[in-house]
Design a protein around this motif. Structure first.
Motif, mmCIF file in Angstrom:
data_model
loop_
_atom_site.group_PDB
_atom_site.id
_atom_site.type_symbol
_atom_site.label_atom_id
_atom_site.label_comp_id
_atom_site.label_asym_id
_atom_site.label_seq_id
_atom_site.Cartn_x
_atom_site.Cartn_y
_atom_site.Cartn_z
ATOM 1 N N MET A 262 5.842 162.849 30.867
ATOM 2 C CA MET A 262 7.070 161.958 31.014
ATOM 3 C C MET A 262 6.703 160.831 31.770
ATOM 4 S SD MET A 262 10.774 163.140 32.155
ATOM 5 C CE MET A 262 10.588 163.269 34.090
ATOM 6 N N LYS A 263 6.880 159.634 31.077
ATOM 7 C CA LYS A 263 6.610 158.218 31.711
ATOM 8 C C LYS A 263 7.615 157.785 32.335
ATOM 9 C CE LYS A 263 4.235 153.992 30.476
ATOM 10 N NZ LYS A 263 3.619 153.117 29.392
ATOM 11 N N ILE A 264 7.535 157.150 33.716
ATOM 12 C CA ILE A 264 8.662 156.350 34.359
ATOM 13 C C ILE A 264 8.028 154.900 34.585
ATOM 14 C CG2 ILE A 264 10.036 156.410 36.382
ATOM 15 C CD1 ILE A 264 9.991 159.410 36.404
ATOM 16 N N GLU A 265 8.795 154.143 34.177
ATOM 17 C CA GLU A 265 8.455 152.730 34.471
ATOM 18 C C GLU A 265 9.588 152.189 35.449
ATOM 19 O OE1 GLU A 265 7.179 150.705 30.472
ATOM 20 O OE2 GLU A 265 8.582 152.331 30.068
ATOM 21 N N ILE A 266 9.061 151.296 36.549
ATOM 22 C CA ILE A 266 9.625 151.016 37.588
ATOM 23 C C ILE A 266 9.315 149.515 37.799
ATOM 24 C CG2 ILE A 266 10.601 151.151 39.940
ATOM 25 C CD1 ILE A 266 9.024 153.974 40.030
ATOM 26 N N TRP A 267 10.765 148.878 37.421
ATOM 27 C CA TRP A 267 10.587 147.266 37.443
ATOM 28 C C TRP A 267 11.132 146.929 38.829
ATOM 29 C CZ3 TRP A 267 10.793 148.927 32.575
ATOM 30 C CH2 TRP A 267 9.975 148.266 31.615
ATOM 31 N N SER A 268 10.262 146.135 39.528
ATOM 32 C CA SER A 268 10.344 145.918 41.196
ATOM 33 C C SER A 268 9.857 144.601 41.455
ATOM 34 C CB SER A 268 9.926 147.069 41.720
ATOM 35 O OG SER A 268 9.549 147.028 43.109
ATOM 36 N N ASP A 269 10.457 144.178 42.746
ATOM 37 C CA ASP A 269 9.607 142.922 43.337
ATOM 38 C C ASP A 269 9.323 143.093 44.546
ATOM 39 O OD1 ASP A 269 8.937 140.344 43.923
ATOM 40 O OD2 ASP A 269 10.672 139.477 43.934
ATOM 41 N N VAL A 270 8.074 142.692 44.935
ATOM 42 C CA VAL A 270 7.742 143.099 46.399
ATOM 43 C C VAL A 270 8.519 142.201 47.428
ATOM 44 C CG1 VAL A 270 5.269 143.809 45.678
ATOM 45 C CG2 VAL A 270 6.029 141.589 46.333
ATOM 46 N N ALA A 271 9.336 141.691 47.103
ATOM 47 C CA ALA A 271 10.103 140.843 47.964
ATOM 48 C C ALA A 271 11.515 141.450 47.970
ATOM 49 C CB ALA A 271 10.125 139.366 47.519
ATOM 50 N N CYS A 272 11.814 142.581 47.419
ATOM 51 C CA CYS A 272 13.051 142.897 47.335
ATOM 52 C C CYS A 272 13.161 144.130 48.303
ATOM 53 C CB CYS A 272 13.156 143.514 46.153
ATOM 54 S SG CYS A 272 14.856 144.822 45.603
ATOM 55 N N PRO A 273 14.130 144.015 49.331
ATOM 56 C CA PRO A 273 14.395 145.097 50.176
ATOM 57 C C PRO A 273 14.741 146.523 49.741
ATOM 58 C CG PRO A 273 15.894 143.493 50.517
ATOM 59 C CD PRO A 273 14.939 142.879 49.426
#
Length: 232
Positions: free
Chosen positions: A1-12
């Protein structure tokens, strides 16, 4: 099962969401069969390399939010972070463009240390007041992660991994992602935001069942017991 996480390192909320997701994944019976991939996203691509001001001043001036509202938001987010064992220090946050940091995460992925890179960047940004846009800091982080020094140097002398980062942005737009964190499971299930751990648990279970349906074989040919008794 593949889980992709869109995220910004500047996002608390992305760090908080990471912790809650990790808690659900740690208790998931099939966690060994789960492949987690971090995808890049920028909340503010127009941010200069370095912003001459505090996080409060940045949000107040560039986002048009009253200072008091920003302070209240900081307090709320910090309390939520504390509940996940995180120590946010918004007064020490260095505002910087995260594009090169995302390129470093892609480099780390090529060497099997993507999650470690993501973890350090988030923690250093929100808990330790590190400058995530600084060449000196990113070079030091690359060294800590055991990444080849020459490849880390290429982040500052070439456009290496820039296309990969932009491709993540493009995919996010194609999937209709307009905020982060955003979790995509097998490109079938999507969860927006730092959901409670229980929600992640339910999503993992549902996605696993969908990908691995139970198949009955010769179910009518053997004796069994039911609500009305047992076969004789």
């Amino acid at each position: 099962m593949k889980i992709e996480i869109w995220s910004d390192v500047a996002c608390p909320w992305c760090f908080i969401g990471k912790r809650r997701f990790e808690a659900a994944l740690a208790a998931f019976p099939h966690r060994a069969a789960v492949d987690v991939v971090w995808r890049s996203y920028q909340l503010d691509p127009t941010l200069p390399e370095h912003y001459d001001g505090t996080e409060l001043e940045y949000l107040s001036s560039r986002k048009g939010m009253p200072a008091q509202q920003v302070s209240q938001m900081f307090e709320h987010v910090a309390q939520q972070a504390k509940g996940e064992g995180l120590d946010y220090r918004f007064d020490q946050v260095v505002v910087a463009n995260s594009f090169t940091a995302h390129r470093l995460i892609h480099l780390a992925a090529a060497h099997g240390s993507q999650d470690a890179a993501k973890e350090r960047l988030l923690s250093d940004h929100f808990e330790h007041g590190k400058d995530i846009g600084s060449r000196e800091y990113l070079t030091s982080l690359g060294n800590d992660l055991g990444l080849p020094a020459g490849e880390v140097e290429e982040l500052f002398t070439t456009d290496k991994y820039s296309d990969e980062v932009r491709f993540d942005f493009q995919e996010a737009r194609g999937l209709g992602i307009s905020g982060v964190p955003f979790f995509v499971i097998d490109r079938k299930f999507g969860l927006s935001g730092a959901q409670p751990t229980e929600t992640f648990t339910a999503a993992l279970t549902q996605a696993w069942q969908d990908a691995n349906p139970l198949v009955l074989v010769n179910s009518s040919e053997a004796e069994a017991c039911g609500p009305d008794g047992c076969a004789v």
